[in-house]
Structures are given as structure tokens and as C-alpha cells.
Design a protein around this motif. Structure first.
Motif, PDB file in Angstrom:
ATOM      1  N   ALA A 151      49.530  22.597  54.104  1.00  8.64           N
ATOM      2  CA  ALA A 151      50.227  23.545  53.242  1.00  8.64           C
ATOM      3  C   ALA A 151      51.111  24.495  54.039  1.00  8.64           C
ATOM      4  CB  ALA A 151      49.220  24.345  52.412  1.00  8.64           C
ATOM      5  N   SER A 152      50.812  24.659  55.316  1.00  4.51           N
ATOM      6  CA  SER A 152      51.637  25.507  56.174  1.00  4.51           C
ATOM      7  C   SER A 152      53.041  24.940  56.341  1.00  4.51           C
ATOM      8  CB  SER A 152      50.975  25.666  57.549  1.00  4.51           C
ATOM      9  OG  SER A 152      49.749  26.359  57.440  1.00  4.51           O
ATOM     10  N   PHE A 153      53.192  23.617  56.127  1.00  3.79           N
ATOM     11  CA  PHE A 153      54.489  22.959  56.308  1.00  3.79           C
ATOM     12  C   PHE A 153      55.083  22.440  55.007  1.00  3.79           C
ATOM     13  CE2 PHE A 153      52.033  22.403  60.245  1.00  3.79           C
ATOM     14  CZ  PHE A 153      52.903  22.982  61.158  1.00  3.79           C
ATOM     15  N   LEU A 154      54.232  22.103  54.035  1.00  2.36           N
ATOM     16  CA  LEU A 154      54.712  21.535  52.773  1.00  2.36           C
ATOM     17  C   LEU A 154      55.058  22.673  51.811  1.00  2.36           C
ATOM     18  CD1 LEU A 154      52.165  18.589  52.404  1.00  2.36           C
ATOM     19  CD2 LEU A 154      54.387  18.628  53.566  1.00  2.36           C
ATOM     20  N   ARG A 155      56.181  23.304  52.088  1.00  3.07           N
ATOM     21  CA  ARG A 155      56.607  24.500  51.360  1.00  3.07           C
ATOM     22  C   ARG A 155      58.131  24.571  51.420  1.00  3.07           C
ATOM     23  NH1 ARG A 155      53.904  28.555  55.762  1.00  3.07           N
ATOM     24  NH2 ARG A 155      54.597  30.228  54.357  1.00  3.07           N
ATOM     25  N   PRO A 156      58.763  25.428  50.619  1.00  2.00           N
ATOM     26  CA  PRO A 156      60.224  25.511  50.653  1.00  2.00           C
ATOM     27  C   PRO A 156      60.742  25.836  52.056  1.00  2.00           C
ATOM     28  CG  PRO A 156      59.363  26.656  48.737  1.00  2.00           C
ATOM     29  CD  PRO A 156      58.179  26.304  49.581  1.00  2.00           C
ATOM     30  N   ALA A 157      61.827  25.170  52.421  1.00  2.10           N
ATOM     31  CA  ALA A 157      62.408  25.389  53.746  1.00  2.10           C
ATOM     32  C   ALA A 157      62.890  26.820  53.931  1.00  2.10           C
ATOM     33  CB  ALA A 157      63.557  24.414  53.979  1.00  2.10           C
ATOM     34  N   SER A 158      63.132  27.512  52.847  1.00  2.00           N
ATOM     35  CA  SER A 158      63.583  28.904  52.926  1.00  2.00           C
ATOM     36  C   SER A 158      62.511  29.824  53.497  1.00  2.00           C
ATOM     37  CB  SER A 158      63.983  29.410  51.538  1.00  2.00           C
ATOM     38  OG  SER A 158      62.890  29.326  50.636  1.00  2.00           O
TER      39      SER A 158
END
Length: 319
Positions: free
Chosen positions: A129-136
Motif C-alpha cells: 500500500a506504500s506504493f499502490l497509491r496515486p503518483a501525486s
């Protein structure tokens, strides 16, 4: 006292040690690359990564080097293009760092600029979840390019900076505090051999470029294609232009071939902070997220006016 590898000015204090560790390792990587055939056979294939792409010896070596360097820093989670899952480095670390340890490794043996791409988020308790998030939500993104000069290009969300490695002192020196992409240019970069597979809006945009001064753009163009994302990005940051790696009709290319977390997100962050645009053809990359660590997205970036034109082609009615 050991001389710092990068001057602390312009770098957030709580990220400085992480960036310094990346810089120290990149100096070692640059030295290995510079030896070329005088060193070990770094261009030999040694296996495949999680997506079935060939791994070269230097891909694996660089991944090991960056992992070792960042284990001692404020990094809780480490995600690498060369590994299938997220590694836990420092359970008390504040950050989650994603990395393509060696972008463009297919060019190792032909002496073309290659690089390291990285993206940093604030860590969550859940590794993925630390990476699977909006690029913003990135707090830092950037790359190191290994070419005639070794340079670090990085953004912390307040402009894009460039540091160049002084080969005498082994220190990265700030040379541009606010990089700005030229608003327009006469260059575009795409792998034209895949023309027959592209969606119609991409074909239409490239056809208009090829029409030159007699076409709707009203000027002649030059086409560029290096096959190294870092090299393409560095050229566009330096003199403008547009890069396109669209989705196409081939199996496995439905979402392009570039990975969101390790390549597209950090490059988009750097480009937009320099006044350019980065989209998947229509939607800004910084508004997107993927649901797997190695999820791919199409990538179009560069001078704002050019990227906007591509989006306009996607919005035109089919003919």
C-alpha cells in the motif's frame, strides 16, 4: 570529517541521508559502467525479472548495491523493478523507496547513456500500500544519468533540480536550481517500427509531425529514439520535445511497457515540476495509480504544448 557526497542545500533535511546514499552508490555504479569491457561482462543475460524481461548482470549487481546502501538509511520499504515483492529494510524508517536500479541496460554494451530511476513516498504500515497509491503522493522523484557526465535530476515537489558529479572531488554540485522544459520543440521520440500497432490518435499525431511544414503543425520535425528512458528524459529536459510510449495492439502491450511505480511516476513528477506535462495519452500520470507492483501504463511526456496536442487527438471523434 568525511566530505559530503552532495551539498545539503536545497534538499529537505529528513531526506538528505537517503539522497546521499543514492548518490554514493551511483558514483560506484558509474565507475563500474565506465570500465565497460575492461571490467566484468556486465551485459550478459543472467535471468529474467518478475515480468519475464531479461536481466543483465549489471541490473542485478546495481539492485544489490542500492539495497545494501539503503538498508542503513531512513527507508522502511524497498521496491525494485528487479524483484517481485517489497523488501523491509528499516522497520523504523519513514520512507518507501521504489527504484529501477539500471534503466536502459540493453544499451550497456553500446556505450549509450543509461541511468537509475527512483521514487519516494512516505511509508505506510502495509508494504504494498506504500506504493499502490496515486503518483501525486510522491515526496521525491528523480534519476541519475550515467553519460558524458554523471548527473542527478531530482524534485521534492518545489521545482526540478540538477546536480552534476565533479569527477575530481566526487561531490554532486548543484548546477540548475529550477530546470524548465522548453514550451515547444521540433523533436519527437517514439519507436516508429510499431506504427501498425498503435491506436489511431497516436498514429494521427505522428502523421502530423511527419507532414512537416506542410502539415497542421506547420514545421519540420526530427525524430529521436534512444531506447533508454533516462536518456530520452534528459534530452527533453534539456531542449524540449515529446516522448511517446503508447499502448498498442500487441499482446502484453495493452498498457504500454513502462512500469508505473519504477519509471512513469518519478519521471512524470520530474517533468511536471519542470513545467512540462506527463500523461497516459489523456489522463495525467500523477492522477493515476496501479493495483500491482509491476503494473504498466502508457507514457507521453515532454513540452506541455505537445503533450496537450496528443490528448486532443484522443478526444477527437473516430474517423
Amino acid at each position: 570529517m568525511t566530505q559530503p557526497v552532495i551539498a545539503p542545500d536545497h534538499i529537505p533535511a529528513d531526506l538528505y541521508d537517503v539522497i546521499a546514499a543514492l548518490c554514493r552508490t551511483s558514483i560506484d555504479v558509474a565507475a563500474i559502467i565506465a570500465k565497460g569491457p575492461l571490467g566484468q561482462s556486465l551485459g550478459n543475460l543472467v535471468g529474467e525479472n518478475s515480468d519475464g524481461d531479461g536481466q543483465k548482470a549489471l541490473d542485478v549487481l546495481c539492485d544489490e548495491m542500492f539495497t545494501a546502501a539503503l538498508t542503513r538509511e531512513n527507508v522502511r520499504w524497498y521496491a525494485s523493478e528487479e524483484q517481485e515483492t517489497v523488501n523491509s529494510l528499516n522497520e523504523n524508517g519513514k520512507y518507501a523507496l521504489a527504484i529501477d536500479p539500471l534503466d536502459g541496460s540493453s544499451n550497456i554494451d553500446v556505450n549509450v547513456s543509461i541511468g537509475t530511476i527512483f521514487s519516494i513516498f512516505e511509508a505506510k504500515d502495509d508494504a504494498e500500500a506504500s506504493f499502490l497509491r496515486p503518483a501525486s503522493e510522491q515526496v521525491c522523484g528523480g534519476y541519475v544519468v550515467y553519460g558524458p557526465q554523471t548527473a542527478l535530476v531530482v524534485t521534492f515537489g518545489a521545482g526540478t533540480q540538477m546536480y552534476v558529479l565533479d569527477p575530481d572531488t566526487k561531490v554532486f554540485i548543484l548546477v540548475e536550481e529550477k530546470m524548465t522544459i522548453a514550451p515547444t520543440s521540433k523533436e519527437f521520440a517514439i519507436n516508429a517500427s510499431n506504427y501498425r500497432h498503435w491506436v489511431q490518435p497516436v498514429r494521427a499525431y505522428v502523421d502530423n509531425c511527419l507532414a512537416g511544414k506542410d502539415g497542421p503543425h506547420g514545421k519540420d520535425y526530427n525524430m529521436r529514439w534512444v531506447g533508454s528512458l533516462v536518456a530520452e528524459t534528459h534530452r527533453i529536459l534539456s531542449r524540449g520535445g515529446i516522448f511517446l510510449y503508447p499502448s498498442d495492439a500487441r499482446k502484453g502491450y495493452e498498457n504500454g511497457r513502462l512500469r508505473m511505480i519504477y519509471e512513469c511516476a518519478p519521471i512524470a513528477f520530474v517533468i511536471e515540476q519542470a513545467g512540462g506535462r506527463a500523461t497516459d495519452g489523456e489522463t495525467p500520470i500523477l492522477e493515476r495509480q496501479v493495483d500491482t507492483l509491476h503494473g504498466r501504463v502508457p507514457l507521453v511526456f515532454g513540452s506541455a504544448e505537445k503533450v496537450t496536442r496528443v490528448a486532443e487527438h484522443h478526444n477527437m471523434p473516430a474517423v
